[in-house]
Design a protein around this motif. Structure first.
Motif, short mmCIF file in Angstrom:
data_model
loop_
_atom_site.label_atom_id
_atom_site.label_comp_id
_atom_site.label_asym_id
_atom_site.label_seq_id
_atom_site.Cartn_x
_atom_site.Cartn_y
_atom_site.Cartn_z
N VAL A 138 55.35 38.28 49.83
CA VAL A 138 56.67 37.70 49.57
C VAL A 138 56.95 37.70 48.07
N ASN A 139 55.91 37.37 47.27
CA ASN A 139 56.05 37.43 45.82
C ASN A 139 56.31 38.86 45.34
N THR A 140 55.61 39.81 45.98
CA THR A 140 55.80 41.21 45.61
C THR A 140 57.24 41.63 45.89
N VAL A 145 67.03 39.53 51.95
CA VAL A 145 67.30 38.18 51.45
C VAL A 145 66.69 37.15 52.40
N PHE A 146 66.86 37.39 53.69
CA PHE A 146 66.31 36.49 54.71
C PHE A 146 64.78 36.39 54.57
N ILE A 147 64.13 37.55 54.45
CA ILE A 147 62.67 37.59 54.32
C ILE A 147 62.22 36.90 53.02
N ARG A 148 62.98 37.15 51.94
CA ARG A 148 62.63 36.56 50.65
C ARG A 148 62.60 35.04 50.71
N HIS A 149 63.45 34.48 51.58
CA HIS A 149 63.50 33.01 51.69
C HIS A 149 62.24 32.43 52.31
N LEU A 150 61.34 33.27 52.75
CA LEU A 150 60.06 32.77 53.27
C LEU A 150 59.30 32.01 52.19
N VAL A 202 60.95 34.72 64.67
CA VAL A 202 61.88 33.72 64.15
C VAL A 202 61.18 32.39 63.87
N THR A 203 60.21 32.04 64.71
CA THR A 203 59.55 30.74 64.55
C THR A 203 58.31 30.83 63.66
N PHE A 204 58.13 31.98 63.01
CA PHE A 204 56.98 32.20 62.13
C PHE A 204 56.65 31.01 61.22
N PRO A 205 57.62 30.43 60.51
CA PRO A 205 57.27 29.32 59.61
C PRO A 205 56.72 28.10 60.35
N PHE A 206 57.11 27.93 61.60
CA PHE A 206 56.68 26.72 62.30
C PHE A 206 55.21 26.80 62.71
N TYR A 207 54.80 27.92 63.31
CA TYR A 207 53.40 27.93 63.77
C TYR A 207 52.41 28.26 62.66
N ALA A 262 74.18 48.86 53.89
CA ALA A 262 73.82 48.08 52.70
C ALA A 262 73.85 46.59 53.04
N PHE A 263 74.86 46.19 53.76
CA PHE A 263 74.99 44.78 54.14
C PHE A 263 73.81 44.33 54.99
N HIS A 264 73.49 45.09 56.03
CA HIS A 264 72.43 44.65 56.94
C HIS A 264 71.06 44.66 56.27
N VAL A 265 70.77 45.72 55.53
CA VAL A 265 69.44 45.84 54.90
C VAL A 265 69.25 44.72 53.87
N THR A 266 70.27 44.50 53.03
CA THR A 266 70.09 43.49 51.99
C THR A 266 70.03 42.09 52.60
N PHE A 267 70.82 41.86 53.65
CA PHE A 267 70.77 40.54 54.29
C PHE A 267 69.37 40.30 54.85
#
Lengths: 328, 126
Positions: free
Chosen positions: A153-155, A137-142, B18-23, A129-134
């Motif tokens: 990302v919006n989806t 969350v990381f991807i969402r910050h795109l 990891v560098t996706f946002p940069f390029y 749960a920790f790894h998947v949600t992290f």
């Protein structure tokens, strides 16, 4: 002791960021430190992986958990005891994506009749749960590092918030991330065996990640920051046209600084299991040691003296003594 | 290095991710939404300072919705005038969905579900 030290360290780091924001050091905490952290992360990651790549694997040591490849009428356990590259990929994928080996976690109970082994899936569940949600969350910050924000990302944001609790809509992964990280911490505190082997290097990343999650959740739901200015700053970082907008709010700089610390700390810590899991000889070697000879790279060059050479050297003497020789 | 090919390939994939946002943003200049013109301390409907409205409008709208739907308090008096606590008949009477709401929401990747139900005459669709 290690726990208190780690907790104090994280609080101290948050305080530094807060002071920095109070002193208007936005250029330092908003631009210089994040860039430096990403640089250290990438360079440190490469250095570590290359270093591991240079380490020899003296023995062929896959861990096996099932029937190895044998006679054709004996069924091989292809994922638990892979003998081909495809099997390795399958096993590695299950390990990385589903933590398959952790699923086998057992707990031993002492009874009068001897030890009893029972299934214990909590660590597997909490860890997964920790790894998947992290990751989510990381991807969402795109959304802060792309413009326009890609539809997927919006989806992801809509799917993550589909329970539609409150406004801004509650994101399930954020809550689960904090809960799972807290579980992993409590496990270290309340399980005596785990507590005994826990070091500051175990507590520190947990407190750091909990700090990041808490500051992020506070920022989203409680202590509002100017999100348009936040994105202005993050897009400035992504496009190398840095700007430091005024008046974002101190909590953002705490969040950003703790993440910067996490990035910079990453290559020097146990968090490197991100790269290390793929380089574990116990996981990435096929159990084919009876088909393919594993040469120990440490083996010294042995000066061989084959029978042919021996015979060449002593042929005349052997013949004179009446010993049989292969070549006349 | 042992298995150098595989390790380097893995590293390249990792760095690329990891560098996706940069390029992907290389060379772009980002236009952020124009700064709002109203002063942050000016009062808006409900006697809420505009600065607070900017930060917490979603919570205020949520509160108003509850007041309307559960309490039947449909109107709010501000500066002597009556305003309807409604997105369609209230907010959108002055603000534009696309130019006002959408501008910041799109920029920040915010996906409010107001529009799942609410109608905007601008787009003439539900």
């Amino acid at each position: 002791m290690g726990m208190i030290f780690s907790l104090v360290a994280v609080i101290f780091l948050a305080a530094i960021a807060f002071m920095g924001a109070k002193l208007n050091l936005f250029g330092l905490f908003g631009v210089a430190i994040p860039y430096l952290a990403v640089l250290v992360f990438i360079a440190g990651f490469i250095r570590k992986v290359i270093k591991w790549g240079q380490s020899p694997v003296p023995f062929h040591i896959p861990t096996t958990c099932g029937q190895q490849k044998s006679l054709p009428w004996i069924k091989q356990s292809k994922l638990d005891n892979p003998s081909t590259t495809l099997g390795i990929i399958g096993r590695m994928a299950l390990e990385v994506l589903l933590f398959r080996s952790l699923f086998r976690n057992l707990k031993t109970h002492r009874t009068d009749g001897g030890p009893v082994y029972g299934s214990n899936k909590w660590l597997w569940l909490g860890g997964l749960a920790f790894h998947v949600t992290f990751f989510v969350v990381f991807i969402r910050h795109l959304r802060f590092f792309t413009e326009p924000v890609p539809a997927w990302v919006n989806t992801l944001d809509v799917v993550d918030g589909f329970v539609q609790v409150g406004v801004p809509h509650m994101l399930i992964t954020g809550v689960v991330l904090l809960a799972a990280a807290t579980y992993l911490l409590l496990r270290r505190i309340f399980n005596p065996q785990v507590k005994y082997i826990s070091l500051p290097a175990d507590y520190f990343p947990l407190f750091l990640i909990i700090g990041i999650a808490v500051s992020g959740i506070l920022m989203r739901y409680f202590i509002k920051v100017d999100i348009i200015k936040v994105k202005e700053l993050t897009m400035g970082l992504a496009t190398f046209k840095t700007t430091v907008p005024d008046g974002i709010g101190g909590i953002f700089f705490i969040h950003l600084f703790l993440i910067s610390v996490l990035f910079a700390y990453f290559p020097f810590s146990k968090l490197m299991h991100l790269g290390g899991v793929f380089m574990s000889p116990t996981r990435n070697l096929a159990n084919n040691s009876r088909e393919v000879r594993h040469i120990n790279p440490w083996n010294p060059k042995v000066k061989l003296h084959t029978y042919e050479e021996y015979e060449d050297e002593f042929r005349e003497v052997m013949k004179s003594e009446g010993l049989p020789v292969e070549k006349e | 290095m042992y298995n150098g090919g595989k390790i380097i390939a893995g590293l390249i994939i990792f760095i690329a991710l990891v560098t996706f946002p940069f390029y992907t943003n290389m060379g772009k200049t980002i236009e952020k939404p124009a700064d709002p013109t109203a002063a942050a301390d000016e009062l808006h409907i409900g006697n809420v300072p505009i600065g607070q409205m900017r930060a917490e409008h979603m919570m205020i709208l949520d509160k108003w919705r509850d007041e309307v739907v559960r309490g039947g308090e449909r109107f709010i008096t501000f500066d002597g005038d009556q305003y309807e606590k409604s997105i369609q008949n209230g907010c959108l009477a002055c603000h534009s969905k696309q130019d006002f709401c959408g501008k910041c929401h799109n920029f920040a990747g915010v996906n409010p579900y107001c529009w799942n139900c609410h109608y905007s005459s601008e787009e003439d669709q539900l």
